[in-house]
Design an enzyme around this catalytic site. Structure first.
Site, PDB file in Angstrom:
ATOM      1  N   LYS A 115       0.804  -1.152  -0.182  1.00 63.04           N
ATOM      2  CA  LYS A 115      -0.010   0.135   0.073  1.00 63.04           C
ATOM      3  C   LYS A 115       0.789   1.276  -0.172  1.00 63.04           C
ATOM      4  O   LYS A 115       0.565   2.362  -0.728  1.00 63.04           O
ATOM      5  CB  LYS A 115      -0.827  -0.137   1.165  1.00 63.04           C
ATOM      6  N   LYS A 197      -5.875 -10.691  -6.074  1.00 61.19           N
ATOM      7  CA  LYS A 197      -7.291 -11.213  -5.735  1.00 61.19           C
ATOM      8  C   LYS A 197      -8.201 -10.412  -5.859  1.00 61.19           C
ATOM      9  O   LYS A 197      -8.195  -9.011  -6.128  1.00 61.19           O
ATOM     10  CB  LYS A 197      -6.860 -11.316  -4.114  1.00 61.19           C
ATOM     11  N   LYS A 200     -12.811  -5.646  -2.981  1.00 52.59           N
ATOM     12  CA  LYS A 200     -13.945  -4.635  -3.068  1.00 52.59           C
ATOM     13  C   LYS A 200     -13.655  -3.520  -3.594  1.00 52.59           C
ATOM     14  O   LYS A 200     -14.424  -2.565  -4.080  1.00 52.59           O
ATOM     15  CB  LYS A 200     -14.825  -4.617  -1.749  1.00 52.59           C
TER      16      LYS A 200
HETATM   17  N1  AQP Z   1     -10.676 -12.559  -2.936  1.00 52.90           N
HETATM   18  C1  AQP Z   1     -10.703 -13.047  -1.865  1.00 52.90           C
HETATM   19  N2  AQP Z   1     -10.676 -14.501  -1.940  1.00 52.90           N
HETATM   20  C2  AQP Z   1     -10.909 -15.047  -0.486  1.00 52.90           C
HETATM   21  N3  AQP Z   1     -11.091 -14.403   0.676  1.00 52.90           N
HETATM   22  C3  AQP Z   1     -10.860 -12.972   0.494  1.00 52.90           C
HETATM   23  N4  AQP Z   1     -11.452 -12.102   1.472  1.00 52.90           N
HETATM   24  C4  AQP Z   1     -11.124 -11.062   1.078  1.00 52.90           C
HETATM   25  N5  AQP Z   1     -11.050 -10.960  -0.456  1.00 52.90           N
HETATM   26  C5  AQP Z   1     -10.734 -12.224  -0.617  1.00 52.90           C
HETATM   27  C6  AQP Z   1     -11.232 -12.624   2.951  1.00 52.90           C
HETATM   28  O1  AQP Z   1     -12.324 -11.609   3.397  1.00 52.90           O
HETATM   29  C7  AQP Z   1     -11.862 -11.341   4.886  1.00 52.90           C
HETATM   30  C8  AQP Z   1     -12.181  -9.790   5.238  1.00 52.90           C
HETATM   31  O2  AQP Z   1     -11.756  -9.110   4.327  1.00 52.90           O
HETATM   32  P1  AQP Z   1     -11.646  -7.310   4.555  1.00 52.90           P
HETATM   33  O3  AQP Z   1     -12.525  -6.949   3.694  1.00 52.90           O
HETATM   34  O4  AQP Z   1     -11.497  -7.004   5.974  1.00 52.90           O
HETATM   35  O5  AQP Z   1     -10.127  -7.155   4.076  1.00 52.90           O
HETATM   36  P2  AQP Z   1      -9.300  -7.360   2.739  1.00 52.90           P
HETATM   37  O6  AQP Z   1      -8.902  -8.906   2.649  1.00 52.90           O
HETATM   38  O7  AQP Z   1      -8.509  -6.396   2.423  1.00 52.90           O
HETATM   39  O8  AQP Z   1     -10.561  -7.312   1.557  1.00 52.90           O
HETATM   40  P3  AQP Z   1     -10.554  -6.466   0.298  1.00 52.90           P
HETATM   41  O9  AQP Z   1     -11.820  -6.787  -0.606  1.00 52.90           O
HETATM   42  O10 AQP Z   1      -9.307  -6.731  -0.599  1.00 52.90           O
HETATM   43  O11 AQP Z   1     -10.757  -4.982   0.797  1.00 52.90           O
HETATM   44  P4  AQP Z   1     -10.087  -3.648   0.492  1.00 52.90           P
HETATM   45  O12 AQP Z   1     -10.296  -3.619  -1.056  1.00 52.90           O
HETATM   46  O13 AQP Z   1     -11.098  -2.549   1.068  1.00 52.90           O
HETATM   47  O14 AQP Z   1      -8.809  -3.810   0.927  1.00 52.90           O
HETATM   48  C9  AQP Z   1     -10.598 -11.819   5.246  1.00 52.90           C
HETATM   49  O15 AQP Z   1     -10.740 -12.959   5.748  1.00 52.90           O
HETATM   50  C10 AQP Z   1     -10.137 -12.002   3.745  1.00 52.90           C
HETATM   51  O16 AQP Z   1      -9.174 -13.084   3.633  1.00 52.90           O
END
Ligand code: AQP
Length: 334
Positions: A115, A197, A200
């Site tokens: 990041k 991955k 969101k």
């Molecule tokens: N693509 C994914 N495949 C499997 N597991 C996923 N998780 C997120 N994306 C995937 C799982 O969701 C949980 C929490 O996610 P989070 O939203 O708190 O944080 P993150 O992992 O940073 O998710 P994002 O969607 O990528 O968020 P942003 O874009 O806002 O940074 C975790 O258990 C994660 O493993």
């Protein structure tokens, strides 16, 4: 014999609308753990503000995430469901633990390094410190297991290091948590770039499927999902787009890679993609319907997060008081 059920803590940031990745990688697994563990599932709004959020959207999303947890099968009678900022012990515990964490440790976190490259100097101190808040989230409940994706394993290891440091400096205070990487529930990749991955906060909406996407949008996104020119459904690293769609199908329908390969042999991708879209829609449609019902019943939702916060606060305060006492703070007068 210790009859205490093992404690599980996990949460999702309301930093964007939840994706199929969040559902398959996190929520779907959480549902399965409820009977065997004491589960605390949280909407981690304090983590969401490490990146700028629009207040109105943050409010709506926080409630929507909670409604999605319930609609997906997390039962508030079995699990403790709450909103992180309603339990101030997270922030307080986070501050205390900051003083037992080294800058060097935080600088080595892969997610921070990624990041920092993206945001440069305008990265917030919150984004640098967030693994310490995550350590507090975990440690204040004496969590045994933290269900996380592989991407979060390093942060759980940091929580273990901080817990051990505190326990050794004073006396045993925290349970040492373990990451719990589910065997089912794959890492779901971006539909447009299967080397990263599904996230969101991605700029391209065609890269992700949202839990609340309507059926026609889901079909369109799956149709547009990047595949390859091989033209055969194989579970292979050489065909990452197809492999990702297969993983989605495996996670949702319980079939195996071999069965899928056999079913679509010699058929190209059109029918396969249609079936992937059908499986996603079949899984998400009833959840979407239930989310809307839950969101319309504000009193019910409020009763869930009120009871959840009370229970969580009770558990967290016990640990926080212990920490304060060991550090040398004067207990508040009664
Ligand atoms: N693509 C994914 N495949 C499997 N597991 C996923 N998780 C997120 N994306 C995937 C799982 O969701 C949980 C929490 O996610 P989070 O939203 O708190 O944080 P993150 O992992 O940073 O998710 P994002 O969607 O990528 O968020 P942003 O874009 O806002 O940074 C975790 O258990 C994660 O493993």
């Amino acid at each position: 014999m210790d009859k205490r059920k093992k404690v599980i803590f996990s949460g999702i940031k309301p930093s964007g609308d939840l994706t199929l990745g969040n559902y398959i990688g996190a929520i779907k697994n959480w549902v399965k753990l409820q009977d065997d563990y004491e589960c605390l599932y949280c909407v981690v709004d304090l983590h969401a503000i490490t990146v700028r959020q629009e207040p109105k959207e943050l409010r709506q999303r926080t409630l929507e995430v909670l409604a999605i947890y319930i609609a997906s099968g997390i039962d508030p009678q079995k699990s403790t469901l709450f909103i992180q900022s309603h339990v101030p012990a997270h922030s307080e515990g986070g501050w205390l633990l900051n003083c037992y964490t080294y800058m060097g440790e935080l600088s080595r976190m892969t997610q921070y390094k990624d990041k920092a490259q993206r945001y440069g100097d305008s990265i917030s101190a919150g984004l640098f410190n967030y693994p310490v808040l995550m350590a507090a989230d975990i440690l204040i409940y004496n969590t045994d297991l933290v269900p996380v994706g592989k991407d979060q394993k390093q942060h759980v290891e940091l929580a273990r290091d901080i817990a051990n440091r505190f326990n050794n400096l004073y006396s045993p205070t925290f349970t040492i948590p373990e990451p719990y990487i589910a065997t089912t529930g794959q890492k779901i990749m971006d539909l447009q770039d299967p080397s990263k991955k599904m996230s969101k906060s991605d700029e391209n909406p065609n890269g992700y499927i949202l839990i609340m996407d309507p059926p026609e949008v889901i079909r369109k996104k799956i149709n547009r999902a990047v595949t390859d020119s091989v033209g055969e459904v194989h579970y292979s690293d050489e065909q990452p787009g197809v492999k990702n769609l297969m993983n989605i199908l495996i996670s949702l329908s319980g079939t195996t890679a071999e069965e899928i390969e056999k079913k679509y042999a010699g058929k190209g991708y059109a029918e396969f993609k249609k079936d992937v879209a059908d499986a996603i829609i079949a899984e998400l449609e009833p959840i979407q319907k239930r989310v809307k019902e839950i969101l319309a019943d504000k009193d019910y939702l409020e009763s869930v997060y009120k009871a959840g916060a009370e229970k969580a606060q009770y558990m967290a305060l016990k640990t926080l008081r212990k920490m304060q006492k060991k550090i040398g703070f004067i207990p508040p007068a009664k």
